[in-house]
Motif scaffolding. Structure first.
Motif, PDB file in Angstrom:
ATOM      1  N   PRO A 171      19.022 -47.043 123.813  1.00 41.91           N
ATOM      2  CA  PRO A 171      19.961 -47.693 122.880  1.00 41.91           C
ATOM      3  C   PRO A 171      19.400 -48.982 122.272  1.00 41.91           C
ATOM      4  CG  PRO A 171      21.090 -47.012 124.889  1.00 41.91           C
ATOM      5  CD  PRO A 171      19.623 -46.774 125.118  1.00 41.91           C
ATOM      6  N   ALA A 172      18.575 -49.718 123.033  1.00 40.14           N
ATOM      7  CA  ALA A 172      18.019 -50.983 122.521  1.00 40.14           C
ATOM      8  C   ALA A 172      17.067 -50.755 121.347  1.00 40.14           C
ATOM      9  CB  ALA A 172      17.294 -51.724 123.642  1.00 40.14           C
ATOM     10  N   TYR A 173      16.594 -49.519 121.177  1.00 37.97           N
ATOM     11  CA  TYR A 173      15.650 -49.260 120.090  1.00 37.97           C
ATOM     12  C   TYR A 173      16.307 -49.459 118.723  1.00 37.97           C
ATOM     13  CZ  TYR A 173      11.539 -47.367 117.817  1.00 37.97           C
ATOM     14  OH  TYR A 173      10.411 -47.241 117.063  1.00 37.97           O
ATOM     15  N   LEU A 174      17.585 -49.200 118.626  1.00 34.47           N
ATOM     16  CA  LEU A 174      18.291 -49.423 117.356  1.00 34.47           C
ATOM     17  C   LEU A 174      18.263 -50.907 117.002  1.00 34.47           C
ATOM     18  CD1 LEU A 174      19.959 -48.455 114.964  1.00 34.47           C
ATOM     19  CD2 LEU A 174      21.991 -48.597 116.421  1.00 34.47           C
ATOM     20  N   GLU A 175      18.484 -51.777 117.999  1.00 31.49           N
ATOM     21  CA  GLU A 175      18.405 -53.223 117.754  1.00 31.49           C
ATOM     22  C   GLU A 175      16.987 -53.615 117.329  1.00 31.49           C
ATOM     23  OE1 GLU A 175      19.525 -55.117 121.359  1.00 31.49           O
ATOM     24  OE2 GLU A 175      21.543 -54.248 121.370  1.00 31.49           O
ATOM     25  N   PHE A 176      15.992 -53.045 117.995  1.00 38.07           N
ATOM     26  CA  PHE A 176      14.596 -53.312 117.645  1.00 38.07           C
ATOM     27  C   PHE A 176      14.329 -52.903 116.194  1.00 38.07           C
ATOM     28  CE2 PHE A 176      10.247 -51.482 117.381  1.00 38.07           C
ATOM     29  CZ  PHE A 176       9.519 -52.647 117.525  1.00 38.07           C
ATOM     30  N   HIS A 177      14.815 -51.725 115.820  1.00 36.66           N
ATOM     31  CA  HIS A 177      14.645 -51.223 114.456  1.00 36.66           C
ATOM     32  C   HIS A 177      15.268 -52.184 113.452  1.00 36.66           C
ATOM     33  CE1 HIS A 177      14.915 -48.497 111.006  1.00 36.66           C
ATOM     34  NE2 HIS A 177      14.002 -47.768 111.605  1.00 36.66           N
ATOM     35  N   GLN A 178      16.451 -52.690 113.762  1.00 38.46           N
ATOM     36  CA  GLN A 178      17.124 -53.632 112.863  1.00 38.46           C
ATOM     37  C   GLN A 178      16.369 -54.955 112.775  1.00 38.46           C
ATOM     38  OE1 GLN A 178      20.930 -53.464 114.834  1.00 38.46           O
ATOM     39  NE2 GLN A 178      21.778 -52.061 113.304  1.00 38.46           N
ATOM     40  N   GLU A 179      15.837 -55.416 113.913  1.00 37.75           N
ATOM     41  CA  GLU A 179      15.069 -56.665 113.908  1.00 37.75           C
ATOM     42  C   GLU A 179      13.795 -56.513 113.072  1.00 37.75           C
ATOM     43  OE1 GLU A 179      14.297 -60.699 114.931  1.00 37.75           O
ATOM     44  OE2 GLU A 179      16.100 -59.470 114.820  1.00 37.75           O
ATOM     45  N   ILE A 180      13.132 -55.378 113.183  1.00 35.59           N
ATOM     46  CA  ILE A 180      11.938 -55.132 112.370  1.00 35.59           C
ATOM     47  C   ILE A 180      12.313 -55.118 110.885  1.00 35.59           C
ATOM     48  CG2 ILE A 180      10.116 -53.474 111.805  1.00 35.59           C
ATOM     49  CD1 ILE A 180       9.623 -54.996 114.406  1.00 35.59           C
ATOM     50  N   GLY A 181      13.486 -54.613 110.567  1.00 31.68           N
ATOM     51  CA  GLY A 181      13.967 -54.651 109.182  1.00 31.68           C
ATOM     52  C   GLY A 181      14.100 -56.075 108.673  1.00 31.68           C
ATOM     53  N   ARG A 182      14.597 -56.967 109.517  1.00 32.02           N
ATOM     54  CA  ARG A 182      14.729 -58.382 109.119  1.00 32.02           C
ATOM     55  C   ARG A 182      13.345 -59.019 108.943  1.00 32.02           C
ATOM     56  NH1 ARG A 182      19.557 -57.739 112.228  1.00 32.02           N
ATOM     57  NH2 ARG A 182      18.520 -58.032 114.233  1.00 32.02           N
ATOM     58  N   ILE A 183      12.430 -58.678 109.857  1.00 31.23           N
ATOM     59  CA  ILE A 183      11.062 -59.193 109.754  1.00 31.23           C
ATOM     60  C   ILE A 183      10.422 -58.709 108.458  1.00 31.23           C
ATOM     61  CG2 ILE A 183       8.736 -58.945 110.743  1.00 31.23           C
ATOM     62  CD1 ILE A 183      10.106 -59.054 113.525  1.00 31.23           C
ATOM     63  N   ALA A 184      10.604 -57.429 108.155  1.00 28.64           N
ATOM     64  CA  ALA A 184      10.024 -56.862 106.932  1.00 28.64           C
ATOM     65  C   ALA A 184      10.549 -57.586 105.700  1.00 28.64           C
ATOM     66  CB  ALA A 184      10.332 -55.366 106.853  1.00 28.64           C
TER      67      ALA A 184
END
Length: 197
Positions: free
Chosen positions: A149-162
């Motif tokens: 489940p934490a991978y979704l948060e990681f994906h969203q954080e990478i979106g912010r970084i991008a």
């Protein structure tokens, strides 16, 4: 050599750490590449040394890629700042910031975007002077992390970084053939072992 940038991002990380290498390969590089590519109007190119072909002159390839990358993304750990190659990559881009007038607070954007893989307490002062993105809560190198489940948060954080990297990429200074690239001294050759008869 082309007289333009070849890469938008150069991912710098401590290559001798199997956990960090696996995390960059399995999660960070893939998600960052997808997020940037989805957001920009053109194809995004990220240099990650896992893509180098066998037989490549590794130091020469790294040097060329770093000189032709717009932004450096160091994946920081305490050992990152003890590794000669990592420090050479960081200081090369810091020198470029200086030459391009990117070092004054409130001035044009910087060219180093550090992310924290682990333990930022032991980073040197020059690293602490920069704003860093903390990714420690998602630093699982294993492929099956993608099903957590934490991978979704990681994906969203990478979106912010991008999103933040997009701006740095677009505002990168014009490419110059004299961008400095530091490289550590070559290791001395290993002495040949004398065969025992």
């Amino acid at each position: 050599m082309p007289r333009v940038y070849q890469y938008d991002v150069f991912i710098s990380y401590q290559r001798s750490s199997s956990d960090i290498s696996a995390w960059v390969r399995n999660h960070f590089h893939r998600r960052l590449s997808e997020s940037l590519d989805n957001n920009l109007y053109r194809d995004v190119r990220i240099f990650f040394d896992d893509q180098m072909r066998a037989g490549t002159n590794w130091p020469s390839e790294l040097r060329s890629a770093l000189q032709r990358a717009r932004v450096l993304v160091p994946v920081c750990s305490p050992k990152y700042f003890k590794d000669e190659w990592c420090l050479a990559e960081w200081h090369s881009m810091a020198k470029r910031e200086e030459l391009a007038g990117r070092t004054s607070p409130g001035g044009p954007r910087q060219l180093i975007y550090p992310v924290i893989y682990c333990d930022s307490w032991n980073f040197p002062d020059f690293a602490h002077e920069r704003r860093m993105r903390d990714l420690q809560q998602w630093n699982f190198p294993y492929e099956h992390f993608q099903t957590a489940p934490a991978y979704l948060e990681f994906h969203q954080e990478i979106g912010r970084i991008a999103k933040e990297l997009e701006e740095l990429i677009e505002l990168a200074p014009e490419w110059r053939a004299d961008w400095p690239v530091l490289t550590p001294a070559a290791d001395p050759p290993v002495p040949a072992r004398i065969p025992r008869f």
